[in-house]
Design a protein around this motif. Sequence first.
Motif, PDB file in Angstrom:
ATOM      1  N   ASN A  75      42.187  41.729  41.325  1.00  0.00           N
ATOM      2  CA  ASN A  75      42.589  42.546  42.469  1.00  0.00           C
ATOM      3  C   ASN A  75      41.977  41.981  43.748  1.00  0.00           C
ATOM      4  O   ASN A  75      40.747  41.913  43.877  1.00  0.00           O
TER       5      ASN A  75
ATOM      6  N   THR B 130      46.775  40.863  41.887  1.00  0.00           N
ATOM      7  CA  THR B 130      47.355  41.919  42.704  1.00  0.00           C
ATOM      8  C   THR B 130      46.751  41.790  44.092  1.00  0.00           C
ATOM      9  O   THR B 130      45.521  41.779  44.234  1.00  0.00           O
TER      10      THR B 130
ATOM     11  N   GLN C  37      46.504  43.251  47.985  1.00  0.00           N
ATOM     12  CA  GLN C  37      46.737  44.323  48.959  1.00  0.00           C
ATOM     13  C   GLN C  37      46.354  43.790  50.336  1.00  0.00           C
ATOM     14  O   GLN C  37      45.285  43.200  50.502  1.00  0.00           O
TER      15      GLN C  37
ATOM     16  N   GLU D 263      53.936  38.899  55.946  1.00  0.00           N
ATOM     17  CA  GLU D 263      54.835  38.940  54.791  1.00  0.00           C
ATOM     18  C   GLU D 263      55.844  37.792  54.846  1.00  0.00           C
ATOM     19  O   GLU D 263      56.139  37.164  53.810  1.00  0.00           O
TER      20      GLU D 263
ATOM     21  N   THR E  91      51.583  40.665  42.145  1.00  0.00           N
ATOM     22  CA  THR E  91      52.240  41.664  42.985  1.00  0.00           C
ATOM     23  C   THR E  91      51.519  41.731  44.328  1.00  0.00           C
ATOM     24  O   THR E  91      50.336  41.398  44.429  1.00  0.00           O
ATOM     25  N   ILE E  92      52.236  42.178  45.359  1.00  0.00           N
ATOM     26  CA  ILE E  92      51.651  42.278  46.688  1.00  0.00           C
ATOM     27  C   ILE E  92      52.147  43.546  47.364  1.00  0.00           C
ATOM     28  O   ILE E  92      53.296  43.960  47.168  1.00  0.00           O
ATOM     29  N   SER E  93      51.261  44.176  48.161  1.00  0.00           N
ATOM     30  CA  SER E  93      51.637  45.370  48.914  1.00  0.00           C
ATOM     31  C   SER E  93      50.960  45.311  50.278  1.00  0.00           C
ATOM     32  O   SER E  93      49.916  44.676  50.452  1.00  0.00           O
ATOM     33  N   PHE E  94      51.570  46.002  51.244  1.00  0.00           N
ATOM     34  CA  PHE E  94      51.096  45.972  52.620  1.00  0.00           C
ATOM     35  C   PHE E  94      50.785  47.401  53.087  1.00  0.00           C
ATOM     36  O   PHE E  94      51.560  48.320  52.820  1.00  0.00           O
ATOM     37  N   HIS E  95      49.669  47.555  53.819  1.00  0.00           N
ATOM     38  CA  HIS E  95      49.185  48.885  54.181  1.00  0.00           C
ATOM     39  C   HIS E  95      48.615  48.894  55.601  1.00  0.00           C
ATOM     40  O   HIS E  95      48.153  47.863  56.091  1.00  0.00           O
TER      41      HIS E  95
ATOM     42  N   GLU F 162      44.761  53.906  51.405  1.00  0.00           N
ATOM     43  CA  GLU F 162      45.907  53.695  50.515  1.00  0.00           C
ATOM     44  C   GLU F 162      45.627  52.699  49.385  1.00  0.00           C
ATOM     45  O   GLU F 162      46.435  52.552  48.484  1.00  0.00           O
TER      46      GLU F 162
ATOM     47  N   ASN G 184      43.980  50.397  46.186  1.00  0.00           N
ATOM     48  CA  ASN G 184      43.361  50.508  44.870  1.00  0.00           C
ATOM     49  C   ASN G 184      41.848  50.376  45.045  1.00  0.00           C
ATOM     50  O   ASN G 184      41.376  49.401  45.628  1.00  0.00           O
TER      51      ASN G 184
END
Length: 323
Positions: A3, A28, A30, A43, A56-60, A65, A67
Amino acid sequence: MINILLIGAGQLGSRHLQALALLKIPVTIQVIDLSQESLQIAEIRFKEVADSFNGTISFHTSMSEINPIIDVAIIATNSNGRRTIVEKLTSLATVKNIIFEKFLFTNIDDYAAVTALLEKKKISAWVNCPRRMMSIYQEIRNELIGPIQFSAIGSSWGLGCNGIHFLDLFAYLTNSTEIILSNNLIDKKIIDSKRSGYIEFTGTITGYSSNHSFHITSYATANSPLQLIIDTPTIRYVIFEGSLGKVLKYTAKNNWQLEEFTFEMPFQSKLTNVAVTQIAVSGSCELTPFIESSKLHLVFLNNLISFLQTEIKNNPIRECMIT
């Protein structure tokens, strides 16, 4: 699954992200930034190189928000306020390792506070002064014997914001952090940084460690290319980084005849993945350990603060706004 948390998706943060896209291990990612525009640009840059991305990738836009279990956090924000970010992050999440961008902190008091926090939370940390990772400097270090004269000279390369890179390289080559710096030759005119709210310097900073000497100059005018000179009684290197990627080498054993070769100066987008992989595999990496880098940062920061104090002649100050 590793992570990874990237805080700061600006110009440099997006390059860290491009490097993370090259990781061969399952991850993962973030990404946090207050700016939606910065996240969108990051991105886009990520997708440009993420053909074989394994994760996996996520934007915040909010730290709440994320993990709360973080194996590696990369803090690529500006220097001012970075302590607050670290304190908030460690209050919300369990963090095992942190890679900090330079310049670490603008305020002297932040160094002891963050050091104590890292120790309390048992977090391993490094600072992104990446020349220690580069084979060219690893090879040069192995060849140096005797007193070293180190210099970095050129125009408008950022004496304040980038000088720590060369102090770090000097410490690496000489295996010393007991360094004394002088600010007598810094130009009196303080200029605005390209980043709003920050300042920059031109002129010269000199110093020494044991029998080694240190000299860095950023000219305020002209267009002199940056060159590094590493000189000892038996070997001399003249190094042109960047697009030139050229090394001139002279050695006593070769009667001081010129040897010339080229090298590739890796971009940040090809380095962060290496450091993260090293941490994942061994628990450490080739970047400068936080404790050592903090000591070098304080030497550099105190030298600039002393200069500012002499120039402005008012109440004592404990901060210099470089990033």
